[in-house]
Design a protein around this motif. Structure first.
Motif, short mmCIF file in Angstrom:
data_model
loop_
_atom_site.label_atom_id
_atom_site.label_comp_id
_atom_site.label_asym_id
_atom_site.label_seq_id
_atom_site.Cartn_x
_atom_site.Cartn_y
_atom_site.Cartn_z
N UNK A 158 -22.29 38.99 31.60
CA UNK A 158 -20.92 40.05 32.50
C UNK A 158 -21.88 39.79 34.48
N UNK A 159 -20.99 39.58 34.66
CA UNK A 159 -20.99 39.14 36.73
C UNK A 159 -21.83 40.10 36.21
N UNK A 160 -21.54 42.24 36.59
CA UNK A 160 -22.61 42.72 37.21
C UNK A 160 -23.60 42.99 36.79
N UNK A 161 -24.06 42.38 35.52
CA UNK A 161 -25.61 42.05 34.57
C UNK A 161 -26.31 41.25 36.23
N UNK A 162 -25.94 40.29 36.09
CA UNK A 162 -26.52 38.87 37.16
C UNK A 162 -26.45 39.95 38.74
N UNK A 163 -25.53 40.70 39.11
CA UNK A 163 -26.03 41.37 40.27
C UNK A 163 -27.40 42.59 40.14
N UNK A 164 -26.60 43.67 38.92
CA UNK A 164 -28.76 43.91 38.60
C UNK A 164 -28.94 43.16 38.76
N UNK A 165 -29.05 41.99 37.78
CA UNK A 165 -30.48 41.22 37.84
C UNK A 165 -31.61 40.71 40.08
N UNK A 166 -30.16 40.39 40.39
CA UNK A 166 -30.77 39.91 41.51
C UNK A 166 -31.00 41.16 42.66
N UNK A 167 -30.55 42.27 42.25
CA UNK A 167 -30.79 43.37 43.32
C UNK A 167 -31.81 43.92 42.58
N UNK A 168 -32.64 44.08 41.09
CA UNK A 168 -34.17 44.06 40.68
C UNK A 168 -35.04 43.16 41.82
N UNK A 169 -34.91 42.01 41.71
CA UNK A 169 -35.62 41.17 42.22
C UNK A 169 -35.98 41.45 43.63
N UNK A 170 -34.39 41.25 44.73
CA UNK A 170 -34.75 41.94 45.73
C UNK A 170 -35.84 42.81 46.40
#
Length: 563
Positions: A158-170
């Motif tokens: 899901x698109x939201x899963x990518x956003x969660x991953x990117x925010x975690x790396x941030x």
């Protein structure tokens, strides 16, 4: 005294195992020791219960989640291996195992993520600062599992899963530990920084996993686990070294660099060192070194290992290295009939082409449906004999049950369709099918090369056409000795002379060709006899060209017997 002890036991039994470290330890010790799946499902239930509570995010509650996670790692590994090593398991068992493993990764990642977000919301008042690096590392590890298990089922994350991953790396970047070596689990000596774990997820997503078998996806993920430290990332673009980029504000993974217009959220990825590692591994394999000793895994087998290495290098490399389509795909809305199952495919090919003539020349006394009875039961059933005795030649052939799909696009040697996933759950990567496009007279032979589940319950299928004019034949195995047989109701049931159905798909000259047969019938050098009119021919099996889902594509040598 007895009543007091009973009350104490009652109060102890009624306490919530999720209260603290002691209660969850006691609960874990009571789990069934001999049933991995049952124990795993109970842990998963507790994790889901923990996430549903939304209680305070303190060190005591964090210890509960970490204990559950650490205890279940061995259970999770055992179920994952069971799933990957049994591709032919029933759909019910497959679904149960997949959901167990996938949901565990998700619930653990969700639990850790909630603690991290509580810290981010108020860092000054949080007592979790020292734990955040390890929590982030563990969350990335489990999110990687979530992404991979989507791919194993040919699903798009899901698109939201990518956003969660990117925010975690941030968070890891902002807190300054993104490139610090961490050991997420004490049970494993393997350490990795958050950037390496992030790159592992990004590059696995760069593979077109819809064309890979689950074992190949697992193999590529294992390589990335070993090689992710070779991936370089920078915040400034260098056209000489960077081939991929990721935008931390977008809901997609890594992308190839096609233009030079980037935002501040972009990070740029170079794979030159990874490219060198792949080349070194390929050279070492060619020199005879063991894949296991090279860190490629015990399940890595030649020559498949070369194919996956080459494929991964193309997918991770520059755009010009990526494999291009052999022919242009065009939109085409047509109805296609689809038949699956080797015997059913043989039946429709026999009806549609000259396979029937070969069959009758081969053995006029043994018809195709009688041969199937012999394979299934060891004798010809009464219903089959009655049907063949009274039926006319024109009515003996009945088309096997088949699916009806809507073709969406096609090229010279392939076609694509989207079908309901639930009613076509028999489809697997490598499944062979017979196809007849509307208004076409004959059946074609194809193989499923691409599968992708969509959010709307459809299954996108890409099929490569192997043969436009296949021929079904029954070949008589040649044997050096004949074993005594037995009879049932006067029918000879000697198994050594039972014909073998094959589908002939191509021929080079008069002496070589390719055919399809059931995998159980293959043995290198095995010979068969074919009566082709006045001539007798010997067909000898050679190398396996492709090993499909229950079938094989085999090179053959054809020799004409001189009599």
């Amino acid at each position: 005294m007895f009543n007091i002890l009973s009350m104490l036991r009652k109060n102890s039994a009624e306490s919530d195992p999720l209260d603290n470290e002691k209660t969850i330890t006691r609960w874990i010790n009571d789990l069934p020791a001999g049933n991995v799946l049952n124990a795993h499902e109970q842990v998963l239930y507790k994790l889901a219960e923990f996430n549903a509570q939304g209680a305070q995010y303190n060190k005591e509650r964090l210890a509960v989640v970490m204990l559950l996670d650490e205890y279940a790692r061995a259970l999770q590994a055992a179920l994952s291996q069971q799933y990957l090593r049994n591709p032919r398991m029933s759909r019910i068992m497959e679904s149960r195992l997949w959901n167990a493993v996938y949901k565990f990764y998700w619930e653990v990642a969700r639990a850790y993520h909630s603690f991290i977000m509580s810290y981010v919301a108020n860092p000054a008042a949080s007592h979790l600062r020292e734990s955040i690096p390890q929590l982030t590392s563990r969350t990335l590890c489990n999110l990687g599992g979530v992404f991979k298990w989507h791919y194993l089922r040919y699903e798009k994350p899901a698109d939201k899963l990518w956003l969660r991953l990117h925010n975690l790396y941030r968070v890891a970047e902002f807190e300054g530990f993104s490139k610090s070596e961490l050991t997420p689990y004490a049970s494993s000596d393997k350490s990795a920084c958050c950037a390496d774990q992030y790159h592992r997820i990004l590059l696995l997503g760069q593979l077109d996993t819809s064309v890979l078998y689950p074992k190949q996806i697992e193999m590529a993920d294992r390589w990335l686990s070993e090689w992710s430290h070779l991936i370089e990332q920078e915040s400034k673009f260098n056209p000489d070294t960077h081939t991929l980029y990721v935008a931390l504000s977008d809901d997609v993974g890594a992308r190839r660099i096609r233009n030079t217009e980037f935002t501040e959220s972009c990070r740029f990825i170079g794979i030159s060192r990874l490219h060198e590692q792949i080349q070194q591994s390929r050279t070492a394999l060619q020199e005879g070194n063991s894949p296991a000793l090279l860190g490629l895994g015990e399940d890595c087998r030649l020559p498949d290992c070369f194919e996956i290495l080459d494929y991964a290098e193309r997918q991770w490399g520059p755009l010009e290295n990526r494999e291009q389509r052999k022919s242009q795909r065009t939109t085409a809305k047509k109805i296609i009939d689809v038949v699956h199952g080797f015997n059913e495919i043989c039946a429709v090919v026999k009806q549609g082409h000259n396979g029937a003539d070969v069959l009758h020349e081969m053995d006029a006394g043994l018809k195709y449906d009688e041969m199937i009875d012999m394979k299934l039961y060891g004798f010809v059933t009464e219903s089959t004999r009655t049907r063949n005795r009274h039926a006319t030649p024109a009515s003996t052939e009945k088309t096997p049950p088949h699916e009806r799909w809507v073709m969406e696009n096609m090229s010279e040697q392939s076609l694509g369709a989207s079908v309901p996933a639930k009613s076509n759950d028999w489809g697997r990567l490598g499944s062979m099918v017979a196809l007849k496009v509307e208004r076409d007279n004959g059946w074609k032979i194809g193989v499923m090369r691409r599968l992708l589940h969509t959010d709307d319950g459809l299954l996108q299928i890409g099929i490569e056409v192997l043969s436009l004019k296949p021929q079904m034949m029954l070949l008589r195995p040649l044997s050096s000795s004949t074993l005594p047989g037995y009879t049932v109701d006067g029918v000879e049931t000697t198994d050594t002379t039972l014909p073998v159905p094959i589908i002939f798909i191509s021929q080079s000259g008069n002496s070589q060709g390719e055919l399809l047969l059931e995998a159980a019938q293959y043995a290198s050098g095995r010979s068969f006899e074919l009566n082709a009119g006045a001539q007798k021919k010997t067909i000898r099996l050679q190398d396996v060209i492709e090993n499909g889902d229950g079938w094989m594509r085999v090179a053959v040598v054809i020799a004409t017997d001189e009599t």
